[in-house]
Design an enzyme around this catalytic site. Structure first.
Site, short mmCIF file in Angstrom:
data_model
loop_
_atom_site.label_atom_id
_atom_site.label_comp_id
_atom_site.label_asym_id
_atom_site.label_seq_id
_atom_site.Cartn_x
_atom_site.Cartn_y
_atom_site.Cartn_z
CD GLU A 116 0.44 -20.92 10.90
OE1 GLU A 116 1.19 -20.47 10.01
OE2 GLU A 116 -0.77 -20.74 10.93
CB CYS B 27 9.53 -18.02 9.40
SG CYS B 27 8.31 -16.73 9.66
CB CYS C 210 -1.49 -10.89 15.28
SG CYS C 210 -0.61 -9.33 15.07
CB CYS D 280 -1.99 -10.39 8.08
SG CYS D 280 -1.03 -11.54 9.06
N GLY E 147 1.99 -12.99 14.85
CA GLY E 147 2.19 -12.08 15.96
C GLY E 147 3.03 -10.89 15.63
CD GLU E 148 4.67 -5.85 15.70
OE1 GLU E 148 4.42 -5.97 14.49
OE2 GLU E 148 5.79 -5.50 16.13
CB SER F 164 9.45 -8.64 10.68
OG SER F 164 8.57 -7.95 9.84
CB SER G 232 5.36 -4.82 7.87
OG SER G 232 5.93 -6.08 8.13
CG LEU G 233 6.78 1.46 4.35
CD1 LEU G 233 6.67 2.22 5.66
CD2 LEU G 233 7.94 2.01 3.52
CG HIS G 234 3.07 -3.98 3.95
ND1 HIS G 234 4.19 -4.62 3.52
CD2 HIS G 234 2.62 -4.70 5.02
CE1 HIS G 234 4.44 -5.67 4.29
NE2 HIS G 234 3.52 -5.74 5.20
CG ASN H 152 0.96 -16.55 0.05
OD1 ASN H 152 0.25 -17.24 -0.68
ND2 ASN H 152 2.07 -16.99 0.60
N1 SAH Z 1 3.90 -8.39 12.83
C1 SAH Z 1 5.19 -8.38 12.21
C2 SAH Z 1 5.74 -9.75 11.88
C3 SAH Z 1 4.81 -10.78 11.36
S1 SAH Z 1 4.18 -10.58 9.73
C4 SAH Z 1 5.15 -7.51 10.99
O1 SAH Z 1 4.11 -6.96 10.67
O2 SAH Z 1 6.19 -7.31 10.38
C5 SAH Z 1 5.57 -10.95 8.73
C6 SAH Z 1 5.44 -10.42 7.32
O3 SAH Z 1 4.49 -11.19 6.57
C7 SAH Z 1 4.98 -8.99 7.31
O4 SAH Z 1 5.71 -8.23 6.40
C8 SAH Z 1 3.55 -9.17 6.87
O5 SAH Z 1 3.05 -7.97 6.37
C9 SAH Z 1 3.66 -10.31 5.87
N2 SAH Z 1 2.38 -10.89 5.49
C10 SAH Z 1 1.24 -10.94 6.21
N3 SAH Z 1 0.23 -11.47 5.47
C11 SAH Z 1 0.75 -11.77 4.27
C12 SAH Z 1 0.20 -12.32 3.07
N4 SAH Z 1 -1.08 -12.68 2.98
N5 SAH Z 1 1.04 -12.47 2.01
C13 SAH Z 1 2.35 -12.12 2.11
N6 SAH Z 1 2.92 -11.60 3.20
C14 SAH Z 1 2.12 -11.41 4.27
#
Ligand code: SAH
Length: 339
Positions: free
Chosen positions: A90, A103, A110, A117, A157-158, A189, A212-214, A288
């Site tokens: 995608e 993007c 992944c 995710c 993917g990472e 990212s 991606s800290l979260h 999302n």
């Molecule tokens: N693996 C990398 C890049 C891909 S994910 C990473 O973790 O940064 C890209 C971004 O989308 C990350 O910040 C991820 O946490 C976010 N993401 C994943 N699932 C999501 C969701 N359901 N809603 C919103 N953002 C999401």
């Protein structure tokens, strides 16, 4: 057959040297492939016929099939592309005031296992090659008839789990004989692979690094991200500090807001404490909701409160403009549903 799109100008020079051909053609080949986007060696009329034939026997020019395009009202377009081995990946095209941003995915699937995710639900299929990353850009530009001005490696993917190919991609897409994008218009990212963050810092490319800290602490991070078992917040922020010192560049921290998991004002205050001495920017992203994962988006009130705590503490913060919500534009959602 080897992929012609994977080679840089200096890679082509080596190939031509090995074949006892003039290295002058390295630039010419690269321009045909990445500047003019030739789909066959036959088109390269200023390359001798004999050499073209030799090239066609040894190299294939990758192409992707467009399997689906979903367009949303805000102009966001999500593509499902088919690769030569049948794998689907995608990418998402977004229109901003400053231009078009794409993007792209760095892996099919992944293996990081973040709980919110969709990309990771079925694990890792395989790494994408640098050519397959470029191909996402070239295919979308051609189909949508636009020029992409920014690329974010934030799709499936990472990127740092496929480090060499991603680095190769960044260099190829930057080459002025090809797409020629400024490194400043590229963002990578990561969920926090610290050895690679340090290596990336040492490369000193002016590419934006997003983390991606979260979560504001290990306890919450452990609940939602598997990487937290291997890397603590202290270790992650230490690597970030190294990156900032080495490059003098601002890090973007992505922070997904998940209802009653990581979105309270106390958690915002804790986050502030962790980040206050770092050159950074926080990007808040209301989750999302992926029904398979069971996490919900917070109320507007909670989102506003969270943001206010950061603002009041002078942490630069923004809220991601949400695009394409109605087309499953969160990573991996389209691929997941189609497979
Ligand atoms: N693996 C990398 C890049 C891909 S994910 C990473 O973790 O940064 C890209 C971004 O989308 C990350 O910040 C991820 O946490 C976010 N993401 C994943 N699932 C999501 C969701 N359901 N809603 C919103 N953002 C999401």
């Amino acid at each position: 057959m080897e992929s012609a799109l994977s080679l840089s100008v200096s890679d082509w020079k080596k190939v031509l040297e090995g074949w006892d051909e003039r290295t002058f053609y390295a630039q010419v080949l690269f321009s045909w492939l990445h500047g003019k986007r030739a789909v066959s060696f036959d088109e390269m009329t200023n390359v001798p016929k004999k050499l073209r034939e030799k090239l066609a026997l040894a190299y294939g020019i990758d192409q992707a099939a467009i399997l689906t395009v979903q367009k949303s009202a805000d102009g966001t377009q999500k593509y499902l592309l088919g690769l030569s081995d049948g794998k689907a990946i995608e990418c998402v095209l977004m229109k901003y005031r400053f231009g078009y941003s794409l993007c792209i995915s760095s892996q099919a699937g992944c293996r990081m296992g973040c709980r919110f995710c969709a990309s990771t639900l079925k694990g890792l299929d395989r790494n994408l090659t640098r050519a397959e990353m470029l191909l996402q850009v070239y295919t979308v530009e051609q189909e949508a008839k636009v020029k992409v001005s920014h690329i974010v490696v934030m799709g499936c993917g990472e990127p740092f789990d496929n480090y060499e190919e991603v680095m190769g991609f960044l260099r190829l897409v930057h080459d002025e004989k090809g797409k020629g994008l400024s490194y400043r218009n590229l963002t990578v990212s990561t969920c926090g692979l610290i050895d690679k963050i340090r290596d990336f810092a040492d490369q000193d490319l002016p590419v934006t690094l997003a983390i991606s800290l979260h979560a504001p602490n290990d306890e919450v991070r452990l609940k939602i991200m598997r990487i937290a078992r291997a890397v603590s917040m202290d270790e992650l922020l230490e690597a970030c500090r190294y990156y900032i010192e080495k490059t003098n560049r601002r890090i973007t921290f992505e922070y997904l807001l998940i209802d009653h998991v990581n979105d309270s004002p106390q958690q915002a205050a804790e986050l502030t404490d962790r980040l206050k001495d770092l050159l950074c920017h926080v990007n808040l992203i209301p989750v999302n909701a992926v029904p398979e994962c069971g996490f919900l988006r917070p109320s507007e009130e909670r989102i506003r409160q969270f943001m206010k705590v950061l603002e009041d503490n002078h942490i630069p913060v923004s809220r991601r403009r949400e695009m394409g919500r109605e087309i499953d534009a969160a990573c991996g959602q389209l691929r997941f549903r189609k497979s």
